[in-house]
Design a protein around this motif. Structure first.
Motif, PDB file in Angstrom:
ATOM      1  N   LEU A   1      92.682 -18.415  -2.332  1.00 33.84           N
ATOM      2  CA  LEU A   1      92.874 -19.804  -2.765  1.00 33.84           C
ATOM      3  C   LEU A   1      93.704 -19.871  -4.048  1.00 33.84           C
ATOM      4  O   LEU A   1      94.582 -20.724  -4.177  1.00 33.84           O
TER       5      LEU A   1
ATOM      6  N   ALA B   1      78.951 -12.514 -11.428  1.00 31.50           N
ATOM      7  CA  ALA B   1      77.991 -11.433 -11.126  1.00 31.50           C
ATOM      8  C   ALA B   1      78.664 -10.066 -11.088  1.00 31.50           C
ATOM      9  O   ALA B   1      78.007  -9.039 -11.196  1.00 31.50           O
TER      10      ALA B   1
ATOM     11  N   ARG C   1      84.059  -6.795 -23.619  1.00 34.97           N
ATOM     12  CA  ARG C   1      83.851  -5.397 -23.223  1.00 34.97           C
ATOM     13  C   ARG C   1      85.093  -4.548 -23.462  1.00 34.97           C
ATOM     14  O   ARG C   1      85.016  -3.401 -23.862  1.00 34.97           O
TER      15      ARG C   1
ATOM     16  N   ILE D   1      90.904  -7.311 -13.501  1.00 33.46           N
ATOM     17  CA  ILE D   1      89.868  -8.119 -14.163  1.00 33.46           C
ATOM     18  C   ILE D   1      89.427  -7.409 -15.444  1.00 33.46           C
ATOM     19  O   ILE D   1      89.032  -6.241 -15.399  1.00 33.46           O
ATOM     20  N   PHE D   2      89.483  -8.134 -16.573  1.00 35.14           N
ATOM     21  CA  PHE D   2      89.111  -7.547 -17.871  1.00 35.14           C
ATOM     22  C   PHE D   2      88.158  -8.490 -18.577  1.00 35.14           C
ATOM     23  O   PHE D   2      87.910  -9.611 -18.126  1.00 35.14           O
TER      24      PHE D   2
ATOM     25  N   ARG E   1      91.246 -17.876 -16.425  1.00 37.90           N
ATOM     26  CA  ARG E   1      91.194 -18.753 -15.246  1.00 37.90           C
ATOM     27  C   ARG E   1      90.827 -20.171 -15.655  1.00 37.90           C
ATOM     28  O   ARG E   1      90.000 -20.367 -16.540  1.00 37.90           O
TER      29      ARG E   1
ATOM     30  N   GLN F   1      79.051 -21.840   6.465  1.00 38.11           N
ATOM     31  CA  GLN F   1      80.006 -20.708   6.486  1.00 38.11           C
ATOM     32  C   GLN F   1      79.341 -19.455   7.068  1.00 38.11           C
ATOM     33  O   GLN F   1      79.959 -18.700   7.815  1.00 38.11           O
TER      34      GLN F   1
END
Ligand code: AP5
Length: 218
Positions: free
Chosen positions: A38, A14, A145, A140-141, A165, A96
């Motif tokens: 994590l 998102a 884009r 983050i790429f 990832r 949570q």
């Protein structure tokens, strides 16, 4: 004025991590990303990392008790008491959210706003399959884009290489979306009922989405 605390909700892809970087810079908050914590534990080969890896690679949630413990400890630290927290990727289950409510009350962390980024599935899948991250700075790429590719050096820090990832593979993405609908989407209603929710359309490009988020915050 009491410090502000923000929860960023939204499905995988998102734009939580992307917008968290900007919110932290503009509002002076401390970024608390359970996903980043994590992944660092996995990379360092700690016991937590070993326990978490199987769940993460399969697109499943790490058990509540492990994640709640991490967040409880981190929220009690001085920087968050002073500047407020930006929670990215937590809470993700009703258990949570309930635990967080108790911890925040105990630590006297008030002034909470919850921003939910709503994004269509086809947009999420494209963003996730195109995401590349820097192994050094965590930048983050996106292939589509930013025109980046796996293995190139980071356009931001120049030190690390970009990688994909392990949970951004097709099967894991599909499972993460299922897990999101089952376990995390009910949190939208949970926070709406408490009058804390700001819903933001996150389908557009990064700048207009960020402007929408901050217009609501300001
Ligand atoms: P986590 O790291 O939190 O992953 P996630 O929630 O699945 O979210 P993502 O990081 O995939 O997406 P994002 O919303 O941050 O999007 P981003 O900004 O990168 O968690 C990973 C795993 O850890 C979980 O599956 C689980 O196993 C475990 N875990 C973590 N927290 C847990 C918890 N509380 N409880 C239990 N388990 C937990 O953007 C994605 C891509 O899109 C990027 O390439 C970006 O450049 C691009 N992009 C972003 N915004 C835009 C835009 N507006 N326009 C175009 N491109 C955009």
């Amino acid at each position: 004025m009491a410090t502000r605390n923000i929860i960023l909700l939204g499905p995988p892809g998102a734009g939580k991590g992307t917008h968290a970087e900007r919110l932290v810079a503009d509002y002076g908050l401390v970024h608390l990303s359970t996903g980043n914590i994590l992944r660092e534990a996995v990379a360092a080969g700690t016991e937590l990392g070993t326990q978490a890896k199987t769940y993460m690679d399969a697109g499943q949630l790490v058990p509540d008790e492990l994640v709640i413990g991490i967040v409880r400890e981190r929220l009690a630290e001085d920087d968050i008491q002073q500047h407020g927290a930006l929670l990215d990727g937590f809470p993700r289950t009703l258990a949570q959210a309930e635990a967080l409510e108790g911890v925040m009350e105990q630590l006297k962390l008030t002034n909470l706003v919850v921003i939910n980024l709503s994004v269509r599935d086809e947009v999420l899948i494209r963003r996730l399959s195109g995401r590349r991250m820097c192994e050094s700075c965590g930048g983050i790429f996106n292939v589509y884009r930013d025109g980046v590719e796996t293995g190139q050096s980071c356009p931001s820090c120049g030190k690390g290489e970009l990688y994909q990832r392990s949970d951004d593979r097709e099967e894991a993405i599909a499972q993460r979306l299922v897990t999101y609908r089952e376990k995390s989407a009910p949190l939208i209603e949970y926070y709406a009922q408490r009058g804390l929710l700001i819903d933001v359309d996150g389908n557009d490009a990064e700048d207009p989405v960020y402007q929408r988020m901050t217009a609501n915050l300001d």
